[in-house]
Design an enzyme around this catalytic site. Structure first.
Site, short mmCIF file in Angstrom:
data_model
loop_
_atom_site.label_atom_id
_atom_site.label_comp_id
_atom_site.label_asym_id
_atom_site.label_seq_id
_atom_site.Cartn_x
_atom_site.Cartn_y
_atom_site.Cartn_z
N VAL A 18 -25.95 10.37 1.05
CA VAL A 18 -27.00 11.20 0.44
C VAL A 18 -28.19 10.35 0.01
CG1 VAL A 18 -27.52 12.85 -1.41
CG2 VAL A 18 -25.23 12.83 -0.38
N ARG A 49 -23.70 -1.20 -4.41
CA ARG A 49 -22.64 -2.19 -4.61
C ARG A 49 -22.86 -3.43 -3.74
NH1 ARG A 49 -17.26 1.04 -3.66
NH2 ARG A 49 -18.71 1.62 -2.03
N GLU A 131 -28.22 20.77 -8.74
CA GLU A 131 -28.10 21.76 -7.65
C GLU A 131 -27.22 21.25 -6.50
OE1 GLU A 131 -29.80 25.10 -7.34
OE2 GLU A 131 -28.06 24.98 -6.06
N GLY A 136 -24.05 21.95 -1.40
CA GLY A 136 -25.07 21.13 -0.71
C GLY A 136 -26.47 21.70 -0.77
N ILE A 138 -27.61 24.65 -0.27
CA ILE A 138 -27.80 26.07 -0.59
C ILE A 138 -28.33 26.23 -2.02
CG2 ILE A 138 -26.71 28.34 -0.70
CD1 ILE A 138 -24.45 27.20 1.06
N GLY A 189 -14.92 13.81 12.42
CA GLY A 189 -15.70 13.40 11.25
C GLY A 189 -15.89 14.50 10.22
N GLU A 192 -12.36 13.42 5.69
CA GLU A 192 -12.39 12.00 5.33
C GLU A 192 -11.06 11.35 5.66
OE1 GLU A 192 -14.24 10.92 1.84
OE2 GLU A 192 -15.78 12.45 2.04
N LYS A 207 -16.15 22.57 -8.08
CA LYS A 207 -17.30 23.45 -7.86
C LYS A 207 -17.10 24.80 -8.54
CE LYS A 207 -18.43 21.13 -3.55
NZ LYS A 207 -18.12 21.06 -2.11
N GLY A 309 -23.46 17.01 3.86
CA GLY A 309 -24.25 16.22 4.81
C GLY A 309 -25.41 15.56 4.08
N1 LIG Z 1 -21.95 13.36 1.36
C1 LIG Z 1 -22.14 14.65 1.16
O1 LIG Z 1 -22.24 15.44 2.10
C2 LIG Z 1 -22.26 15.19 -0.24
C3 LIG Z 1 -22.52 16.54 -0.43
C4 LIG Z 1 -22.66 17.04 -1.72
C5 LIG Z 1 -22.53 16.20 -2.79
N2 LIG Z 1 -22.23 14.87 -2.57
C6 LIG Z 1 -22.07 14.01 -3.74
O2 LIG Z 1 -23.06 13.00 -3.70
C7 LIG Z 1 -22.55 11.81 -4.26
C8 LIG Z 1 -22.70 10.66 -3.26
O3 LIG Z 1 -22.02 10.97 -2.08
P1 LIG Z 1 -22.22 10.09 -0.75
O4 LIG Z 1 -21.49 10.82 0.32
O5 LIG Z 1 -23.65 9.77 -0.55
O6 LIG Z 1 -21.41 8.77 -1.15
P2 LIG Z 1 -21.36 7.36 -0.38
O7 LIG Z 1 -21.88 7.51 1.00
O8 LIG Z 1 -20.00 6.83 -0.58
O9 LIG Z 1 -22.39 6.47 -1.19
C9 LIG Z 1 -22.12 5.98 -2.49
C10 LIG Z 1 -23.18 4.96 -2.85
O10 LIG Z 1 -22.95 4.52 -4.18
C11 LIG Z 1 -23.00 3.11 -4.22
N3 LIG Z 1 -22.13 2.64 -5.31
C12 LIG Z 1 -20.78 2.81 -5.44
N4 LIG Z 1 -20.35 2.28 -6.60
C13 LIG Z 1 -21.45 1.77 -7.22
C14 LIG Z 1 -21.65 1.11 -8.44
N5 LIG Z 1 -20.64 0.86 -9.27
N6 LIG Z 1 -22.91 0.71 -8.75
C15 LIG Z 1 -23.94 0.96 -7.92
N7 LIG Z 1 -23.81 1.60 -6.75
C16 LIG Z 1 -22.58 2.01 -6.40
C17 LIG Z 1 -22.57 2.64 -2.87
O11 LIG Z 1 -23.07 1.35 -2.64
P3 LIG Z 1 -22.85 0.56 -1.24
O12 LIG Z 1 -23.60 1.38 -0.22
O13 LIG Z 1 -23.50 -0.73 -1.43
O14 LIG Z 1 -21.39 0.54 -1.02
C18 LIG Z 1 -23.21 3.72 -1.97
O15 LIG Z 1 -24.52 3.37 -1.66
C19 LIG Z 1 -21.10 12.12 -4.67
O16 LIG Z 1 -21.08 12.54 -6.01
C20 LIG Z 1 -20.74 13.29 -3.79
O17 LIG Z 1 -19.74 14.11 -4.33
C21 LIG Z 1 -22.11 14.35 -1.34
#
Ligand SMILES: NC(=O)c1ccc[n+]([C@@H]2O[C@H](COP(=O)([O-])OP(=O)(O)OC[C@H]3O[C@@H](n4cnc5c(N)ncnc54)[C@H](OP(=O)(O)O)[C@@H]3O)[C@@H](O)[C@H]2O)c1
Length: 437
Positions: A18, A49, A131, A136, A138, A189, A192, A207, A309
């Site tokens: 995201v 990280r 939101e 996502g 919506i 994909g 997970e 949710k 996404g």
């Molecule tokens: N993906 C989706 O479709 C989606 C949809 C709705 C909501 N969300 C929500 O959005 C959030 C992020 O999801 P995502 O899919 O984007 O996750 P992600 O791809 O796993 O990305 C997580 C990010 O957080 C960083 N991170 C992890 N631990 C950290 C720390 N302690 N300090 C600083 N940075 C840290 C990671 O760094 P590195 O990159 O360096 O490892 C990475 O850049 C979650 O709450 C998820 O539930 C996601």
């Protein structure tokens, strides 16, 4: 000559699926965003990280010290897309306590510690927007929180997890079993590596807690949500649904319930259920999300779109960012938490649901009478029965669909029916939703 407007400075926590899209949209739409907000929106820093992984982002923006980034004086808004509870909870409480507005996509944190975040926001007058945490792209929380704030919402029912919807849609389309459909979803994909949060309903339950809190002006946490996942849904369940013109969906259901004494409570649950193929949610396939809302004056509303996404979720994050940035420019504030109603959460056993029960029974006279007697004994009224003998076999199929009854009474009924000597097997038990009762 007009005075230049101070930019709104943003700290981004996380730059994964995201976060990467948030950075892209902030960059590509910088001029439009500035015009919409009334001030430029600038990234002050990005906490990650592993900085070496992020070669597309200007190196001077990257930091591994999220705590220091959040504490910087030149940060107005914190956008959090890391996920999980800690360290994010501490970071966001610190940000809100120091008057910085927060935009987050973190459903797990909001469903567990939403109250604490809102309290911190109220203490300093900061905004908390989320939101992207539910469904996502919506627009759903803002319509519930703002557009319907003058109405009385009675029910929110939806498909809020794309992974499970993909798996159930595939089982329905191909007749595949759960394990096979999950394997296919992982390969493509849609699931997970560890699909537990999705298939066991944790994601949908978080949710549901957020939706119920907003819809019913009451704090509901993930622990209040009755949760069942999809791993026990069988090909036989799907086939049974199909033969009756229904399909199986994992539903998040939030209901306002008024008992005979006029006392109100809320029921919040996540479980698989059969719905008629004619129901608007039945046509929601693949990884899409849809939420059906019922309100006294508005009637029925349906929200549909991409529930996950990078880009779709970033769209919701950016919408929130524009809202909090506008509030800053206008020295105003968005809506606060509204939890004044403090309705109790009704236990699942007392919640009214309807069941579809498919039995394999002995093909002999009197079976239906014996089965019906167990339902009557538990005060469960039968809506429909279908019994079919099988050619050259001493067994028959008996399908019973009930009217709504307390869930505990239905469970006891099924247990007792299963023990009847004339019942050879309970083939499928599934709740039924979306029918006129
Ligand atoms: N993906 C989706 O479709 C989606 C949809 C709705 C909501 N969300 C929500 O959005 C959030 C992020 O999801 P995502 O899919 O984007 O996750 P992600 O791809 O796993 O990305 C997580 C990010 O957080 C960083 N991170 C992890 N631990 C950290 C720390 N302690 N300090 C600083 N940075 C840290 C990671 O760094 P590195 O990159 O360096 O490892 C990475 O850049 C979650 O709450 C998820 O539930 C996601």
């Amino acid at each position: 000559m007009s005075t230049p407007v101070e930019p709104i400075k943003v700290a981004l926590l996380g730059c994964g699926t995201v976060g990467t899209e948030v950075v892209r949209l902030l960059h590509e739409q910088a001029d439009d965003l500035a015009a919409r907000v009334g001030a430029p929106v600038e990234l002050t820093g990005i906490a990650v990280r592993r900085p070496n992984k992020h070669r597309d982002v200007p190196a001077e923006l990257l930091t591994t010290d999220a705590t220091a980034l959040v504490a910087r004086d030149d940060v107005d808004v914190v956008v959090e897309v890391i996920g999980g509870i800690e360290p994010v909870r501490t970071l966001l409480v610190d940000a809100l306590s120091s008057g910085k507005s927060v935009v987050t996509a973190n459903k797990a944190l909001l469903a567990e510690n939403g109250g604490e975040l809102f309290t911190a926001a109220d203490a300093s007058g900061a905004d908390l927007y989320f939101e992207a945490a539910v469904a996502g792209a919506i627009p759903l929380l803002r319509p519930l929180r703002e557009s319907l704030a003058g109405d009385r919402i009675t029910r929110v029912m939806g498909i809020v997890n794309g992974t499970t919807n993909y798996i159930l849609s595939a089982m329905d389309a191909t007749g595949a079993g759960y394990a096979e459909a999950l394997e296919e979803a992982s390969r493509l994909g849609y699931a997970e590596a560890d699909p537990t949060a999705d298939v066991d309903g944790f994601d949908a339950a978080a949710k549901a807690a957020i939706l119920a809190s907003i819809a019913f002006h009451t704090r509901v946490t993930a622990a209040d949500v009755h949760r069942e996942g999809i791993s026990s849904v069988t090909a036989a369940d799907i086939a049974a649904a199909r033969s009756l013109g229904r399909t199986v969906k994992l539903l998040a259901i939030c209901e306002r319930v008024t008992d005979d004494a006029g006392t109100e409570s809320v029921s919040v649950r996540v479980h698989p259920a059969m719905i008629p193929r004619s129901h608007p949610l039945a046509g929601v396939g693949g990884a899409f999300n849809a939420v059906f809302v019922e309100a006294d004056a508005a009637g029925q509303l349906m929200f549909y779109g991409q529930g996950a996404g990078g880009a779709p979720t970033a769209s919701a994050v950016l919408g929130d960012l524009v809202a909090v940035a506008r509030n800053r420019v206008a020295s105003g504030r968005g809506p606060r938490e509204s939890a004044y109603a403090e309705l109790p959460v009704r236990p699942m056993g007392q919640t009214g649901t309807a069941y579809h029960i498919s039995l394999d029974v002995a093909d002999q006279p009197g079976v239906l009478t014996q089965v019906a007697a167990v339902f009557a004994e538990h005060g469960v009224s039968i809506a429909a029965v279908r019994q079919e003998g099988r050619d050259n076999e001493p067994s028959a199929s008996l399908v019973v669909v009930t009217h709504a009854a307390p869930d505990a009474a239905l469970r006891s009924t099924v247990d007792k029916v299963a023990g009847l000597p004339v019942v050879r097997e309970v083939v499928s038990v599934m709740r039924v939703e979306g029918e006129e009762q």
